[in-house]
Write a protein that holds these residues in place. Structure first.
Motif, PDB file in Angstrom:
ATOM      1  N   GLU A 147       2.936  -3.586   7.731  1.00 34.77           N
ATOM      2  CA  GLU A 147       3.797  -3.315   6.999  1.00 34.77           C
ATOM      3  C   GLU A 147       3.224  -3.231   5.847  1.00 34.77           C
ATOM      4  O   GLU A 147       4.031  -3.081   4.946  1.00 34.77           O
ATOM      5  N   ALA A 148       1.560  -2.237   5.931  1.00 37.16           N
ATOM      6  CA  ALA A 148       1.343  -2.029   4.964  1.00 37.16           C
ATOM      7  C   ALA A 148       1.225  -2.745   3.759  1.00 37.16           C
ATOM      8  O   ALA A 148       1.687  -2.306   2.691  1.00 37.16           O
ATOM      9  N   LEU A 160       3.051 -13.499  12.664  1.00 37.23           N
ATOM     10  CA  LEU A 160       3.621 -12.289  12.447  1.00 37.23           C
ATOM     11  C   LEU A 160       4.315 -11.724  13.748  1.00 37.23           C
ATOM     12  O   LEU A 160       4.206 -10.384  13.073  1.00 37.23           O
ATOM     13  N   ILE A 180      -1.561  -7.796  11.494  1.00 38.63           N
ATOM     14  CA  ILE A 180       0.241  -6.806  11.788  1.00 38.63           C
ATOM     15  C   ILE A 180       0.375  -7.362  10.053  1.00 38.63           C
ATOM     16  O   ILE A 180       1.460  -5.318   9.932  1.00 38.63           O
ATOM     17  N   SER A 181      -0.328  -7.517   9.135  1.00 38.73           N
ATOM     18  CA  SER A 181       0.398  -7.173   8.435  1.00 38.73           C
ATOM     19  C   SER A 181       0.116  -5.851   7.691  1.00 38.73           C
ATOM     20  O   SER A 181       0.717  -5.166   6.716  1.00 38.73           O
ATOM     21  N   VAL A 188       2.462   4.368   1.545  1.00 39.55           N
ATOM     22  CA  VAL A 188       2.928   5.243   2.975  1.00 39.55           C
ATOM     23  C   VAL A 188       3.495   6.610   2.524  1.00 39.55           C
ATOM     24  O   VAL A 188       3.514   6.641   1.411  1.00 39.55           O
ATOM     25  N   ALA A 189       4.221   6.347   3.708  1.00 42.30           N
ATOM     26  CA  ALA A 189       4.107   8.158   3.619  1.00 42.30           C
ATOM     27  C   ALA A 189       5.678   7.819   2.939  1.00 42.30           C
ATOM     28  O   ALA A 189       5.726   9.096   1.982  1.00 42.30           O
ATOM     29  N   GLN A 190       7.275   7.462   3.189  1.00 46.36           N
ATOM     30  CA  GLN A 190       8.378   7.845   2.496  1.00 46.36           C
ATOM     31  C   GLN A 190       8.765   6.553   2.351  1.00 46.36           C
ATOM     32  O   GLN A 190      10.427   6.864   3.137  1.00 46.36           O
ATOM     33  N   SER A 191       8.568   5.524   2.148  1.00 45.36           N
ATOM     34  CA  SER A 191       9.537   4.778   2.045  1.00 45.36           C
ATOM     35  C   SER A 191      10.831   4.107   1.181  1.00 45.36           C
ATOM     36  O   SER A 191      10.126   4.785  -0.157  1.00 45.36           O
ATOM     37  N   LEU A 213       0.370  -1.552   0.232  1.00 47.20           N
ATOM     38  CA  LEU A 213       0.016  -0.127  -0.011  1.00 47.20           C
ATOM     39  C   LEU A 213       1.099   1.192  -0.341  1.00 47.20           C
ATOM     40  O   LEU A 213       2.109   1.228   0.808  1.00 47.20           O
ATOM     41  N   ARG A 272      -0.546  -1.527  17.847  1.00 48.01           N
ATOM     42  CA  ARG A 272       0.631  -1.176  17.128  1.00 48.01           C
ATOM     43  C   ARG A 272       1.347  -0.387  16.302  1.00 48.01           C
ATOM     44  O   ARG A 272       0.746   0.204  15.402  1.00 48.01           O
ATOM     45  N   SER A 285       9.362  -2.839  19.093  1.00 40.14           N
ATOM     46  CA  SER A 285       9.861  -1.474  18.699  1.00 40.14           C
ATOM     47  C   SER A 285       9.046  -0.577  19.525  1.00 40.14           C
ATOM     48  O   SER A 285       9.565   1.289  19.382  1.00 40.14           O
ATOM     49  N   GLN A 332       6.411   1.518  11.569  1.00 38.71           N
ATOM     50  CA  GLN A 332       8.000   1.712  11.291  1.00 38.71           C
ATOM     51  C   GLN A 332       7.964   3.267  10.902  1.00 38.71           C
ATOM     52  O   GLN A 332       7.117   3.500   9.689  1.00 38.71           O
ATOM     53  N   PRO A 333       8.124   4.567  10.709  1.00 43.47           N
ATOM     54  CA  PRO A 333       8.089   5.694  10.370  1.00 43.47           C
ATOM     55  C   PRO A 333       7.643   5.683   8.257  1.00 43.47           C
ATOM     56  O   PRO A 333       7.193   6.241   8.195  1.00 43.47           O
ATOM     57  N   ASP A 334       8.882   4.915   8.078  1.00 41.33           N
ATOM     58  CA  ASP A 334       8.844   4.820   6.834  1.00 41.33           C
ATOM     59  C   ASP A 334       7.310   4.413   6.224  1.00 41.33           C
ATOM     60  O   ASP A 334       7.056   4.628   4.923  1.00 41.33           O
ATOM     61  N   LEU A 335       6.841   3.404   7.033  1.00 43.09           N
ATOM     62  CA  LEU A 335       5.520   2.383   6.436  1.00 43.09           C
ATOM     63  C   LEU A 335       4.465   3.163   7.426  1.00 43.09           C
ATOM     64  O   LEU A 335       2.847   2.780   6.815  1.00 43.09           O
ATOM     65  N   MET A 336       4.570   4.404   7.699  1.00 43.53           N
ATOM     66  CA  MET A 336       3.279   5.420   8.217  1.00 43.53           C
ATOM     67  C   MET A 336       2.848   5.635   7.564  1.00 43.53           C
ATOM     68  O   MET A 336       1.663   5.958   6.118  1.00 43.53           O
ATOM     69  N   ARG A 337       0.856   5.368   8.121  1.00 47.31           N
ATOM     70  CA  ARG A 337      -0.547   6.176   7.035  1.00 47.31           C
ATOM     71  C   ARG A 337      -1.132   6.817   7.699  1.00 47.31           C
ATOM     72  O   ARG A 337      -0.509   6.944   9.408  1.00 47.31           O
ATOM     73  N   ARG A 396      10.799  -2.513   0.875  1.00 48.51           N
ATOM     74  CA  ARG A 396      10.704  -1.648   1.470  1.00 48.51           C
ATOM     75  C   ARG A 396      11.307  -1.140   2.712  1.00 48.51           C
ATOM     76  O   ARG A 396      11.148  -2.184   3.481  1.00 48.51           O
ATOM     77  N   SER A 397      11.516   0.268   2.641  1.00 50.90           N
ATOM     78  CA  SER A 397      12.618   0.852   4.080  1.00 50.90           C
ATOM     79  C   SER A 397      11.227   0.372   4.744  1.00 50.90           C
ATOM     80  O   SER A 397      10.374   0.670   4.449  1.00 50.90           O
TER      81      SER A 397
END
Lengths: 101, 456
Positions: free
Chosen positions: B144-145, A63, B139-140, A14-17, A12, B43, B35, B46-51, A32-33
């Protein structure tokens, strides 16, 4: 690194990957980071390791670090649980136990 | 002696306990596998995967934000240990594996808020890629987006089934079907108690309504038969029996879960007393109404004590902390009465949910012999039945010794409930007499090199 996600219908927006390059069983894989090794492998080769007592491929289940069915190996022989390990650029992984002579 | 409080778990229960203790001037150690505080329900990606927070938490967005704000204020007052695994516990010590290596935290008072995971009823083919737990599917998507598939079936039982299916549909994923093994609307006797659920019931009905509006089939009273796969091993569908006929839902991924089971390994290692909860059909550590366990200075809270949801988890976390403070001679806040009352009020709805989405023993006793129950060791239902018949044993730890069920890396987290039901039905005994699978340190596997401080 390129400031965009690898194209995949299962990721999906996301902000900044950004792109992270890893290698799995000698094959290059773009992840993806911020994502876990499990997510990267699920969307790449599709499995994380082989079931030890049969021919079945496994790709984790819970998971959340409970089922212990997503352990694999780094190239230095150390083991990582894929669902609680984040991808890092240059990471070299193997889904088969590395044999050392 | 000075009070040294250690809290295991940083979900709603653990963090509520931390807040009470911090406000009382203690500086609790809070141990978190994650984390960031929040447990599974809050949950954070991570910042990179934020929505967006609404996208992530839906109706719980306000609570998620409040939780994050409360934690931000609390952070300087607690000793928070992220990404840390409790691998053993003994009188006065918890043994930790932190990112930097092995450490020990000392406690005079211990709060166990270890949470829960999915209860699994095995289905043929569930161990391969493309099948995740229901919690894992959430979670995924959330952290994890990344949805578990492009066309997903949600199968099992319980409120979480509809919530996660709704979240997937809302994220634009093709939800092929929701397959519910219970018949939630067939028992009108539960209706009055269910109506006491208020907001929770309204949300549940809303999720179902949205799924129906999107023409997503919700089948109730199904029996799950097998996960089908294409020649490459990828999931192609799930076979199920509904209204007397075998059917198939095509999909490329399956999320599986029959409600939740408490994570009790740490309570077990401490030798706490357990009782079998008939309604939730699992062994739960015994505690008084404020969370005092059978062992002095050890307290229990949240879903690791009993599956009661995040609101009760918060209240029970506070109660455990109040009890701890009371036991150390501190004056207890007046809130305790309020939290006890809110837990009592929630009990009727929870019991009705447990009855509505009960997992009948027949789901296990009817499993075909070839269905794998223990995925670590590859032990099938038939092998467990044979072990019971040949050995004449009906104690789960004895049966484990005979056929290796639950002997793998997860220590029976996924298979113990199923194995107990199978043993009881095969031996024709009460499930209580089958007993609990014993836990052992390390409660989760870890490289020995990490323990002795050497990493390759």
């Amino acid at each position: 690194m390129v400031a965009e996600s690898p194209p995949n219908l299962q990721r999906l927006n996301v902000a900044q990957s950004s792109r992270v390059r890893i290698s799995v069983d000698g094959q290059a894989l773009v992840a993806r980071s911020g994502e876990t090794v499990l997510t990267a492998l699920r969307l790449g080769p599709g499995h994380v390791h082989m079931f030890e007592f049969g021919a079945e491929k496994r790709a984790g289940f819970c998971l959340m670090g409970a089922c212990q069915d997503c352990w694999l190996w780094l190239d230095d022989g150390s083991r990582r649980r894929a669902c609680t390990t984040r991808v890092e650029d240059g990471m070299t992984l193997t889904t088969m136990a590395p044999v050392r002579i | 002696m000075e009070t040294a409080a250690v809290i295991v778990g940083a979900g709603p229960a653990g963090m509520a306990a931390a807040q009470v203790l911090a406000e009382a001037g203690l500086r609790p150690v809070v141990i978190d596998e994650g984390s960031h505080p929040g447990g599974q329900i809050f949950r954070r990606p991570q910042p990179d995967l934020m929505r967006g927070i609404r996208q992530l938490y839906g109706f719980d967005a306000g609570r998620a934000r409040a939780f994050a704000d409360r934690y931000a204020a609390l952070a300087p007052l607690i000793d928070y240990r992220p990404e840390t695994q409790v691998w053993a516990v003994s009188d006065g010590q918890v043994h930790l594996m932190e990112k930097a290596g092995a450490t020990v935290a000392h406690w005079t008072h211990l709060v166990i808020a270890s949470g829960a995971m999915d209860r699994i009823v095995p289905v043929r083919g569930w161990t391969g890629p493309g099948v995740t737990s229901l919690g894992g599917a959430q979670i995924s998507l959330k952290a994890e987006a990344s949805p578990i598939g492009r066309r997903v079936v949600f199968a099992g039982s319980g409120p979480l089934l509809y919530l996660v299916a709704y979240q997937y549909a809302k994220a634009g994923v093709d939800v092929a079907a929701v397959l519910e093994t219970a018949r939630p609307f067939a028992r009108f006797s539960q209706l009055p108690s269910l109506l006491s659920g208020g907001r929770a019931l309204a949300q549940g009905l809303f999720y179902m309504a949205v799924l129906r509006t999107r023409r997503i089939p919700i089948r109730t009273g199904v029996r799950l038969l097998d996960v089908t796969r294409d020649p490459d091993g990828r999931v192609s569908g799930i076979g199920y029996r509904w209204r007397g006929r075998d059917r198939m839902a095509t999909c490329d991924a399956l999320a599986l879960g029959h409600g939740l089971k408490a994570e009790t390994q740490i309570a077990d290692l401490l030798g706490l007393e357990f009782t079998f909860d008939e309604l939730q059909r699992q062994w739960l550590p015994r505690a008084d109404r404020d969370g005092r366990s059978s062992l002095a200075n050890v307290y229990l809270a949240g879903d690791g004590l009993a599956i009661r949801g995040s609101d009760v988890a918060e209240a029970s976390g506070r109660l455990a902390a109040f009890a701890l403070l009371h036991d150390t001679g501190c004056t207890v806040s007046a809130h305790a009465a309020q939290d006890r009352l809110s837990i009592e009020r929630a009990a009727g709805f929870r019991a009705a949910l447990d009855r509505t989405f009960a997992v009948p023993p027949t789901l296990f006793s009817e499993l075909a012999d070839d269905v794998v129950v223990c995925r670590c060791e590859g032990v099938s239902a038939g092998v467990i039945r044979q072990a019971v018949k040949h050995s004449g044993e009906a104690d789960i730890n004895r049966v484990k010794a005979f056929c290796r069920v639950g002997m793998g890396r997860c220590q029976g987290r996924l298979c113990a409930l199923a194995a107990a039901e199978l043993i009881a039905s095969t031996a024709g005994t009460d499930i209580r007499s089958v007993g609990r699978m014993r836990g052992q340190a390390p409660v989760k596997p870890m490289p020995l090199g990490d323990l002795i401080g050497r990493r390759p």
